[in-house]
Design a protein around this motif. Structure first.
Motif: not given
Length: 143
Positions: A131, A135-136, A138-139, A21
């Motif tokens: 993935d 996700a983690k 960004k969280e 990311c």
């Protein structure tokens, strides 16, 4: 800047790591060599070669993002310790290797070593890791 491994973002970089990311101050990559499960690199988005070249906002933001990457690795892969490495002799662009270490794993009690042993995964497993980590991260960063 065509001389910089990270700035040119060419085939050499892509052969060694997969982009997870892009954040405000950094881009996060998963190392293809997963000898240390979850190992990532956090590259500063702006081309600088030293920490002291960053202003306070950029430095604080970059290290906050690096900390979020480490926390994501810790929560997903449960290492016993995370090592951080910054070199730059051969790749002069600010970046940090975030290397999870496991007590019964490779090089416990020593610096990480890329010269011996390599763990290559199937593309589907890399994608699962990308993935999950993306996700983690960004969280944790509230993105």
């Amino acid at each position: 800047m065509s001389e910089c491994f990270y700035c040119e973002d060419g085939e050499k970089r892509k052969s060694l790591m997969i982009e997870i990311c892009r954040l405000k101050y950094s881009t996060v990559y998963l190392n293809r060599n997963q000898k240390y499960r979850g190992r990532c690199v956090v590259k500063l988005n702006d081309h600088k070669t030293e920490y002291f070249q960053m202003d306070t906002e950029e430095r604080n933001g970059y290290f906050a993002e690096t900390a979020a990457v480490a926390k994501a690795i810790f929560e997903l892969y449960h290492p016993d310790k995370i090592n951080y490495a910054t070199f730059g002799d051969l790749v002069p662009h600010v970046h940090i290797h975030v290397v999870p270490k496991y007590q019964n794993g490779a090089d416990w009690g020593s610096p990480f070593d890329d010269t011996q042993g390599k763990v290559v995964l199937e593309e589907a497993e890399y994608q699962e890791m990308v993935d999950a980590l993306g996700a983690k991260i960004k969280e944790l960063m509230n993105y």
